[in-house]
Design a protein around this motif. Structure first.
Motif, PDB file in Angstrom:
ATOM      1  N   TYR A 355       0.622  -1.268   0.117  1.00 21.62           N
ATOM      2  CA  TYR A 355      -0.041  -0.080  -0.011  1.00 21.62           C
ATOM      3  C   TYR A 355       0.843   1.336  -0.068  1.00 21.62           C
ATOM      4  O   TYR A 355       1.024   1.665   0.943  1.00 21.62           O
ATOM      5  N   THR A 356       1.164   1.674  -1.171  1.00 22.11           N
ATOM      6  CA  THR A 356       2.073   2.925  -1.302  1.00 22.11           C
ATOM      7  C   THR A 356       1.232   4.226  -0.999  1.00 22.11           C
ATOM      8  O   THR A 356       1.740   5.045  -0.422  1.00 22.11           O
ATOM      9  N   LEU A 357       0.015   3.970  -1.430  1.00 25.84           N
ATOM     10  CA  LEU A 357      -0.861   4.990  -0.862  1.00 25.84           C
ATOM     11  C   LEU A 357      -1.843   4.018   0.020  1.00 25.84           C
ATOM     12  O   LEU A 357      -2.004   3.063  -0.042  1.00 25.84           O
ATOM     13  N   PRO A 359      -5.168   2.288   1.685  1.00 28.18           N
ATOM     14  CA  PRO A 359      -6.292   1.916   1.034  1.00 28.18           C
ATOM     15  C   PRO A 359      -7.345   2.847   0.915  1.00 28.18           C
ATOM     16  O   PRO A 359      -8.212   2.832  -0.046  1.00 28.18           O
ATOM     17  N   LEU A 362      -6.738   5.037  -2.111  1.00 28.60           N
ATOM     18  CA  LEU A 362      -7.019   4.293  -3.296  1.00 28.60           C
ATOM     19  C   LEU A 362      -8.584   4.250  -3.818  1.00 28.60           C
ATOM     20  O   LEU A 362      -8.639   4.354  -4.898  1.00 28.60           O
ATOM     21  N   LYS A 363      -9.012   3.933  -2.576  1.00 29.57           N
ATOM     22  CA  LYS A 363     -10.726   3.576  -2.922  1.00 29.57           C
ATOM     23  C   LYS A 363     -11.056   4.860  -3.546  1.00 29.57           C
ATOM     24  O   LYS A 363     -12.120   5.251  -4.333  1.00 29.57           O
ATOM     25  N   LEU A 365      -9.444   7.365  -5.145  1.00 23.12           N
ATOM     26  CA  LEU A 365      -8.933   7.491  -6.734  1.00 23.12           C
ATOM     27  C   LEU A 365      -9.825   6.545  -7.525  1.00 23.12           C
ATOM     28  O   LEU A 365      -9.928   7.096  -8.645  1.00 23.12           O
ATOM     29  N   VAL A 366     -10.078   5.321  -7.026  1.00 25.98           N
ATOM     30  CA  VAL A 366     -10.612   4.496  -8.005  1.00 25.98           C
ATOM     31  C   VAL A 366     -12.173   5.228  -8.268  1.00 25.98           C
ATOM     32  O   VAL A 366     -12.577   4.834  -9.295  1.00 25.98           O
TER      33      VAL A 366
END
Lengths: 382, 268
Positions: A355-357, A359, A362-363, A365-366
């Motif tokens: 997880y570079t970012l 979670p 990321l959610k 961004l998605v």
């Protein structure tokens, strides 16, 4: 009756040292796929740095109290180790600044030398694959053990006795407690490092190279460099574990020998076992496995092994209860490994993604990417 | 990704121009002529199909174009440059990427991670700073993740971003390979039998995506395929090879019905 405070300190030191050593192995084997069966030799570097290099420097600083020149003291401390170290350790107990400097020196030098040996060992790691590399590293470690054992300037004149370690925590008044605190702090730092490393683009790259070298090459990655970096970083941390071990009055005691620091069962195969139990490339799994197994072994198993062996009908199976008791920890861990491999083949906590970012980030961004596309599809229709 | 909003139907400048072509390429293996003066041309943003029976030289031609083989005679021109003797990884840098018959994903990495590994020049891939100085790569990483999500959206894998590659189907793995190629900056993708080993229903899904990519992102495709009936309707132009020579070219329908092509498949 067991002294509870001492037992707690022993268990914490044991877990901390094994945790650092297993993280080191995990970077090489778990993340990058290098089957390092010579892990003990990198660990041993830490022992040599403390028992030899740090001792020599301590000797040079207290040479006047020994009545010799600093140069002579640096040689005498290895040649007539036991006699001289008694005096040096008496002096170190009253010199906190020198002790602290030597602690820092040992850590820095061990990291550098461990990294250097890892870099040297990475040459075969780039050219050999799988079993061949494992055997090569195993024999390199054994070869280095024999060389170190019989080289007087490294391990002193009595190979089996080894070297008395400088008592770097004697100045605190309670070396057992403070070496435990220090070693545990190192383990916490290594834990934070390991978490952040796993969750970085580098961690992801190492894991990608492990999974498929051809594909990694096809997307333009330098495989040789990745394997070399993994050997350097993993070996440096292994040497740090060796330093932690040599600091620990509870685990190493007051001396170390080549036999003990190069021991392939203790410092190569135990970390492998802990890594398999915890999960390859799973820092949290390794942490859990080290804590549980370490606490069980050093706690109840070592204390009650004779009673356990006596309670089991092992003599009827043809085992000698005494021998059975002394090998009980291996037997139980072997059983544990079999159970984990049967029921949780990827370890107690399977490998998480890098997880570079976070979670959540990321959610978000998605979701954004989804909205953006809906928007563009509307644009398409109009 | 701003280019995608509202401009999807706009033809980008240069679409339809030739982006890659071969000039009289000859490749011999010992006494066998695998390629005999082959000339093919790929139009930018179009899907070109290469068909032919086994042993007709299709894969050899792909190997020559992608740089895995060097021809004895002739030239390969890409983006106006002679790349005949350029090694494969330099061609990748120019945007010419090839996928293999059997996908090779990073099995234990998620779909997103698989795509992210393909990002070029990530400062966080320096292992000596990655764990300690997160600030050095955080911004770059975030931008690349946004890009990766958009690419995954385009290939239709975004709902799978958190799945491990080992959990994907064969067709999804091919899509993942395409996503990786685009992340790598590919604008010309050569696919060796993308439909091999995939259930026919999924083949249509895969080709829908390929069509979408060529129309909307102007990616140029060269696709080798056996099963012409399955993929014919998706392609813009077709070449048929036999015995190391191009025996027919043109509109897909015309090529598929060319007596010479039918004859070559029947082994006549």
């Amino acid at each position: 009756m067991v002294n509870v405070v001492s037992l707690a300190e022993i268990i914490i030191s044991f877990i901390a040292i094994y945790y650092i050593l297993t993280v080191a192995l995990n970077i090489k084997a778990g993340m990058t796929g290098i089957p390092d069966f010579g892990h003990a030799m990198f660990f041993a570097i830490g022992g040599i740095v403390v028992a030899n290099f740090a001792a020599r420097i301590a000797a040079a600083f207290v040479a006047s109290q020994l009545g010799v020149s600093p140069g002579e003291a640096m040689q005498l401390v290895i040649a007539e180790n036991t006699a001289i170290m008694v005096k040096i350790n008496e002096a170190l107990a009253t010199k906190p600044l020198l002790s602290i400097m030597l602690i820092i020196f040992s850590i820095v030098v061990a990291l550098l030398l461990g990294g250097l040996l890892g870099w040297i060992a990475s040459y075969p790691a780039l050219r050999l694959r799988g079993d061949y590399l494992a055997i090569m590293l195993l024999t390199a470690s054994e070869g280095l053990r024999i060389f170190v054992m019989y080289t007087k300037s490294i391990m002193g004149s009595t190979p089996t006795v080894g070297l008395t370690t400088p008592a770097l925590f004697a100045f605190t008044g309670d070396a057992g407690l403070w070496s435990t605190v220090f070693v545990a702090s190192l383990a916490v730092i290594v834990y934070l490092f390991a978490e952040r490393f796993h969750n970085s683009p580098s961690g992801r790259l190492f894991r990608a190279v492990r999974d498929d070298e051809d594909s990694a090459e096809a997307v333009g990655k330098n495989i040789a460099k990745v394997r070399r970096d993994a050997m350097i970083i993993g070996s440096a941390i292994a040497a740090l574990a060796g330093v932690a071990y040599s600091f620990s009055t509870w685990i190493a005691g007051s001396s170390i020998a080549a036999q003990s620091i190069f021991d392939r069962v203790l410092w190569t195969f135990w970390p492998w076992a802990l890594m398999i139990l915890g999960g390859m490339s799973s820092n949290r799994g390794i942490t859990l496995a080290t804590i549980v197994v370490g606490a069980l072994i050093v706690g109840p198993i070592r204390i009650y092994k004779n009673q356990i062996a006596a309670a089991l009908p092992v003599d009827k199976l043809g085992f000698d209860p005494g021998n059975f008791a002394s090998a009980l920890e291996f037997t139980l861990v072997a059983l544990l490994i079999l159970l984990v491999l049967l029921f949780r083949p990827k370890g107690v906590i399977p490998e998480p993604p890098s997880y570079t970012l976070k979670p959540n980030e990321l959610k978000e961004l998605v979701k954004e990417a989804g909205e953006q596309l809906e928007l563009s599809e509307e644009g398409q229709q109009s | 990704m701003s280019e995608s909003i509202g401009t999807l139907r706009l033809q980008r400048k240069g679409d339809g121009e030739y982006v890659l072509w071969t000039e009289n390429v000859v490749k011999r293996f010992g006494g066998i002529i695998a390629l005999n003066k082959v000339n093919i041309k790929l139009r930018k943003g179009k899907i070109t199909l290469l068909i032919g029976p086994n042993g007709s030289g299709k894969t050899t031609l792909v190997n020559v174009i992608s740089g895995f083989l060097t021809p004895e005679e002739g030239k390969v021109i890409y983006k106006g440059k002679d790349i005949t003797r350029l090694p494969p990884h330099d061609r990748v840098k120019m945007g010419l990427v090839r996928t293999f018959q059997i996908p090779k994903p990073f099995q234990n990495l998620t779909v997103l991670e698989n795509v992210m590994v393909a990002a070029e020049g990530n400062p966080g891939e320096n292992p000596y700073i990655a764990a300690i100085f997160r600030g050095k790569w955080k911004k770059f990483e975030r931008e690349q993740v946004e890009k990766a999500f958009n690419i995954l959206k385009w290939v239709g894998l975004v709902h799978k971003w958190d799945s491990k590659a080992s959990d994907l189907s064969g067709g999804q793995l091919k899509l993942l390979e395409i996503a990786r190629a685009i992340m790598k900056g590919a604008d010309t993708i050569i696919m060796d039998e993308p439909a091999a080993g995939i259930n026919p229903v999924l083949v249509h899904d895969l080709f829908d995506r390929i069509v979408k990519l060529s129309r909307e992102r102007h990616v140029t495709f060269l696709i080798i395929e056996h099963r012409i009936g399955l993929v014919g309707k998706y392609v813009d132009y077709a070449y048929a090879m036999n015995m190391g020579e191009v025996i027919s070219e043109g509109e897909p329908e015309k090529v598929f019905n060319d007596p010479k092509v039918l004859e070559s498949y029947l082994g006549g």
